[in-house]
Scaffold this motif. Structure first.
Motif, PDB file in Angstrom:
ATOM      1  N   ILE A  74       8.504  -4.438   3.534  1.00  0.00           N
ATOM      2  CA  ILE A  74       7.065  -4.684   3.502  1.00  0.00           C
ATOM      3  C   ILE A  74       6.394  -3.569   4.287  1.00  0.00           C
ATOM      4  CG2 ILE A  74       5.196  -6.211   4.254  1.00  0.00           C
ATOM      5  CD1 ILE A  74       7.218  -8.531   3.935  1.00  0.00           C
ATOM      6  N   GLY A  75       5.432  -2.894   3.677  1.00  0.00           N
ATOM      7  CA  GLY A  75       4.723  -1.822   4.359  1.00  0.00           C
ATOM      8  C   GLY A  75       3.674  -2.363   5.313  1.00  0.00           C
ATOM      9  N   PHE A  76       3.500  -1.667   6.425  1.00  0.00           N
ATOM     10  CA  PHE A  76       2.465  -2.030   7.406  1.00  0.00           C
ATOM     11  C   PHE A  76       1.777  -0.729   7.804  1.00  0.00           C
ATOM     12  CE2 PHE A  76       0.374  -3.250  11.207  1.00  0.00           C
ATOM     13  CZ  PHE A  76       0.343  -4.629  11.310  1.00  0.00           C
ATOM     14  N   VAL A  77       0.590  -0.511   7.251  1.00  0.00           N
ATOM     15  CA  VAL A  77      -0.174   0.703   7.521  1.00  0.00           C
ATOM     16  C   VAL A  77      -1.367   0.344   8.390  1.00  0.00           C
ATOM     17  CG1 VAL A  77      -1.452   2.624   6.507  1.00  0.00           C
ATOM     18  CG2 VAL A  77       0.498   1.662   5.294  1.00  0.00           C
ATOM     19  N   SER A  78      -1.564   1.059   9.480  1.00  0.00           N
ATOM     20  CA  SER A  78      -2.658   0.731  10.396  1.00  0.00           C
ATOM     21  C   SER A  78      -3.173   1.993  11.065  1.00  0.00           C
ATOM     22  CB  SER A  78      -2.177  -0.262  11.455  1.00  0.00           C
ATOM     23  OG  SER A  78      -1.086   0.278  12.183  1.00  0.00           O
ATOM     24  N   ASP A  79      -4.260   1.824  11.827  1.00  0.00           N
ATOM     25  CA  ASP A  79      -4.789   2.964  12.564  1.00  0.00           C
ATOM     26  C   ASP A  79      -3.969   3.207  13.825  1.00  0.00           C
ATOM     27  OD1 ASP A  79      -5.680   0.598  13.659  1.00  0.00           O
ATOM     28  OD2 ASP A  79      -7.811   1.038  13.440  1.00  0.00           O
ATOM     29  N   GLU A  80      -3.950   2.213  14.741  1.00  0.00           N
ATOM     30  CA  GLU A  80      -3.179   2.381  15.975  1.00  0.00           C
ATOM     31  C   GLU A  80      -2.513   1.095  16.429  1.00  0.00           C
ATOM     32  OE1 GLU A  80      -5.107   4.751  19.143  1.00  0.00           O
ATOM     33  OE2 GLU A  80      -6.806   4.942  17.776  1.00  0.00           O
ATOM     34  N   LEU A 106       8.203  -1.906   7.389  1.00  0.00           N
ATOM     35  CA  LEU A 106       8.176  -0.448   7.482  1.00  0.00           C
ATOM     36  C   LEU A 106       6.776  -0.072   7.951  1.00  0.00           C
ATOM     37  CD1 LEU A 106       9.608   2.263   6.912  1.00  0.00           C
ATOM     38  CD2 LEU A 106       8.765   2.106   4.563  1.00  0.00           C
ATOM     39  N   SER A 107       6.654   0.355   9.222  1.00  0.00           N
ATOM     40  CA  SER A 107       5.343   0.508   9.849  1.00  0.00           C
ATOM     41  C   SER A 107       4.992   1.970  10.119  1.00  0.00           C
ATOM     42  CB  SER A 107       5.319  -0.272  11.173  1.00  0.00           C
ATOM     43  OG  SER A 107       4.136  -0.024  11.894  1.00  0.00           O
ATOM     44  N   VAL A 108       3.722   2.329   9.846  1.00  0.00           N
ATOM     45  CA  VAL A 108       3.204   3.665  10.141  1.00  0.00           C
ATOM     46  C   VAL A 108       1.795   3.535  10.702  1.00  0.00           C
ATOM     47  CG1 VAL A 108       2.534   5.906   9.202  1.00  0.00           C
ATOM     48  CG2 VAL A 108       4.563   4.760   8.311  1.00  0.00           C
ATOM     49  N   ASP A 109       1.517   4.201  11.833  1.00  0.00           N
ATOM     50  CA  ASP A 109       0.167   4.336  12.366  1.00  0.00           C
ATOM     51  C   ASP A 109      -0.417   5.662  11.895  1.00  0.00           C
ATOM     52  OD1 ASP A 109       0.008   1.959  13.697  1.00  0.00           O
ATOM     53  OD2 ASP A 109       0.124   2.792  15.716  1.00  0.00           O
ATOM     54  N   SER A 110      -1.634   5.621  11.368  1.00  0.00           N
ATOM     55  CA  SER A 110      -2.247   6.845  10.843  1.00  0.00           C
ATOM     56  C   SER A 110      -3.134   7.547  11.860  1.00  0.00           C
ATOM     57  CB  SER A 110      -3.091   6.509   9.613  1.00  0.00           C
ATOM     58  OG  SER A 110      -4.238   5.762   9.986  1.00  0.00           O
ATOM     59  N   PHE A 111      -3.521   6.839  12.941  1.00  0.00           N
ATOM     60  CA  PHE A 111      -4.426   7.374  13.960  1.00  0.00           C
ATOM     61  C   PHE A 111      -5.719   7.914  13.340  1.00  0.00           C
ATOM     62  CE2 PHE A 111      -0.064   7.856  15.496  1.00  0.00           C
ATOM     63  CZ  PHE A 111      -0.125   7.062  16.631  1.00  0.00           C
ATOM     64  N   GLY A 112      -6.163   7.254  12.265  1.00  0.00           N
ATOM     65  CA  GLY A 112      -7.411   7.642  11.627  1.00  0.00           C
ATOM     66  C   GLY A 112      -7.330   8.875  10.754  1.00  0.00           C
ATOM     67  N   ASP A 113      -6.143   9.399  10.541  1.00  0.00           N
ATOM     68  CA  ASP A 113      -5.954  10.594   9.721  1.00  0.00           C
ATOM     69  C   ASP A 113      -5.768  10.155   8.261  1.00  0.00           C
ATOM     70  OD1 ASP A 113      -4.818  12.754   8.285  1.00  0.00           O
ATOM     71  OD2 ASP A 113      -3.996  13.623  10.113  1.00  0.00           O
ATOM     72  N   ASN A 114      -6.758  10.433   7.417  1.00  0.00           N
ATOM     73  CA  ASN A 114      -6.709   9.987   6.028  1.00  0.00           C
ATOM     74  C   ASN A 114      -5.536  10.584   5.257  1.00  0.00           C
ATOM     75  OD1 ASN A 114      -9.006   8.402   6.352  1.00  0.00           O
ATOM     76  ND2 ASN A 114     -10.392  10.029   5.695  1.00  0.00           N
ATOM     77  N   ALA A 115      -5.208  11.828   5.560  1.00  0.00           N
ATOM     78  CA  ALA A 115      -4.087  12.473   4.865  1.00  0.00           C
ATOM     79  C   ALA A 115      -2.764  11.805   5.238  1.00  0.00           C
ATOM     80  CB  ALA A 115      -4.048  13.961   5.200  1.00  0.00           C
ATOM     81  N   LEU A 116      -2.616  11.475   6.529  1.00  0.00           N
ATOM     82  CA  LEU A 116      -1.401  10.798   6.975  1.00  0.00           C
ATOM     83  C   LEU A 116      -1.318   9.407   6.364  1.00  0.00           C
ATOM     84  CD1 LEU A 116       1.126  10.564   8.692  1.00  0.00           C
ATOM     85  CD2 LEU A 116      -0.324   9.993  10.661  1.00  0.00           C
ATOM     86  N   GLU A 117      -2.445   8.723   6.305  1.00  0.00           N
ATOM     87  CA  GLU A 117      -2.470   7.387   5.706  1.00  0.00           C
ATOM     88  C   GLU A 117      -2.043   7.452   4.239  1.00  0.00           C
ATOM     89  OE1 GLU A 117      -5.695   4.259   6.373  1.00  0.00           O
ATOM     90  OE2 GLU A 117      -6.209   5.038   4.382  1.00  0.00           O
ATOM     91  N   ALA A 118      -2.591   8.418   3.496  1.00  0.00           N
ATOM     92  CA  ALA A 118      -2.245   8.554   2.082  1.00  0.00           C
ATOM     93  C   ALA A 118      -0.766   8.868   1.898  1.00  0.00           C
ATOM     94  CB  ALA A 118      -3.105   9.648   1.444  1.00  0.00           C
ATOM     95  N   ALA A 119      -0.228   9.735   2.766  1.00  0.00           N
ATOM     96  CA  ALA A 119       1.188  10.080   2.682  1.00  0.00           C
ATOM     97  C   ALA A 119       2.069   8.877   2.998  1.00  0.00           C
ATOM     98  CB  ALA A 119       1.498  11.233   3.635  1.00  0.00           C
ATOM     99  N   ALA A 120       1.643   8.071   3.975  1.00  0.00           N
ATOM    100  CA  ALA A 120       2.410   6.882   4.349  1.00  0.00           C
ATOM    101  C   ALA A 120       2.453   5.881   3.195  1.00  0.00           C
ATOM    102  CB  ALA A 120       1.801   6.239   5.589  1.00  0.00           C
TER     103      ALA A 120
END
Length: 349
Positions: A74-80, A106-120
């Motif tokens: 299960i993906g978990f995408v967040s800012d921080e 499966l967790s990824v923090d993007s820290f507000g980076d739209n490119a990182l979020e899209a890649a995640a």
């Protein structure tokens, strides 16, 4: 046949489990894939599970995902969220329910980076995740990324602007109402509020907590008094300055509802500097229940807890399809945590 397990020379297979349990491989497959209800007796199911534990058998998750087109991830995408201790309980709640249902986060923090979020999100799609939790460190209104619109998704600790997917967030108004009712119940009527944002802010937390404060006063027949309201930024320094301002103003409160625990900490410092005691001279209620702060103030801070783990479990329930309702917004109740910072109002108030 020789037993194969932790000490064996090869990994145990499904055939080994079937042999030890005295059943067919088909029965083992049904039980391990949670498809044997009604087809495999409880006694047989238990024998298979006992054999799995004894052999330390592990399913081949990669092969399973190839067969089914779906992994146990299960993906978990967040800012921080994952990197913030306070909001990290969101991830903890999701992980607990995921594990209970045979899934892994499966967790990824993007820290507000739209490119990182899209890649995640792209990476999670390549792993064939069952769905994605889209989380936020603080309660706000968000737009679901386009990359999530064609896979199962839920929004956590935020509200999705267009109602495209279920959103799970704190019931801020009910929380503000609960905090104010606590003080009203102790006999206070001169109750101040120090909010955590300006009146112009559109963030749901301050708007909801203020609305709950005003509703509780109205229900109790206590007139709202603008002179007892201050607007800060949710930091200790604002609590310190604004509490002093209130205590030296024309209408002196006997109780203060602080919009978060950091503001309450500042209020403690201000009252101490003025030679006043909590709760004898002024009662305090906070909001958030920050576990590294609220219990350790002296006296311990009565506060309203954000329902991080309950929100996360409810969101994951929805993602896994165990909730059948079609409502998009799911406000979750914030509960009162009583400690020592509230006392009955003095008779001469």
């Amino acid at each position: 046949m020789p037993r194969v397990g932790n000490g064996g020379s090869k990994q145990p297979t499904m055939w080994d489990v079937a042999s030890l349990a005295g059943v067919s491989q088909a029965s083992v497959s049904l039980v391990l894939n949670d498809a044997g209800r009604g087809r495999v007796s409880d006694a047989t199911r238990q024998r298979i599970l006992d054999a799995v534990r004894e052999l330390d058998y592990r399913t081949n998750a990669f092969a399973k995902s190839l067969r089914s087109g779906e992994s146990g991830l299960i993906g978990f995408v967040s800012d921080e969220v994952a990197s913030a201790p306070f909001a990290g309980r969101l991830l903890k709640g999701a992980q607990e329910l995921a594990w209970e249902t045979g899934h892994v986060i499966l967790s990824v923090d993007s820290f507000g980076d739209n490119a990182l979020e899209a890649a995640a999100i792209d990476m999670m799609r390549s792993y064939r995740v069952r769905g994605v939790v889209y989380g936020s460190m603080y309660h706000r209104v968000v737009h679901l990324p386009a990359a999530l619109e064609d896979i199962p998704a839920v929004v956590l600790n935020a509200r999705e602007a267009d109602g495209k997917v279920p959103s799970f967030f704190p019931d801020e108004e009910l929380g503000g109402h609960t905090a104010t009712q606590c003080l009203l119940g102790a006999g206070h009527t001169r109750i101040a509020m120090i909010n955590i944002q300006t009146p112009e802010s559109d963030l749901p937390a301050g708007i909801g907590r203020m609305a709950g404060y005003r509703r509780a006063l109205d229900e109790a027949g206590v007139a709202f008094d603008e002179r007892l309201v201050r607007y800060g930024g949710g930091v200790v320094e604002d609590g310190l300055a604004l509490t002093r301002e209130l205590m030296e103003g024309p209408v002196v409160p006997t109780a203060i509802f602080c919009g978060n625990d950091r503001t309450a900490w500042g209020a403690y410092r201000a009252l101490e500097a003025l030679g006043l005691r909590i709760p004898d001279d002024c009662s305090i209620v906070g909001f958030d229940d920050q576990e590294t702060l609220a219990p350790y103030l002296d006296p311990g801070l009565t506060t309203v807890a954000l329902p991080f783990e309950q929100m996360a479990r409810s969101a994951l329930d929805a993602l896994l399809g165990t909730r059948s309702d079609e409502v998009s917004d799911h406000p979750i109740e914030c509960s009162l945590v009583p400690r020592g910072s509230v006392a009955s109002a003095k008779v001469h108030e």
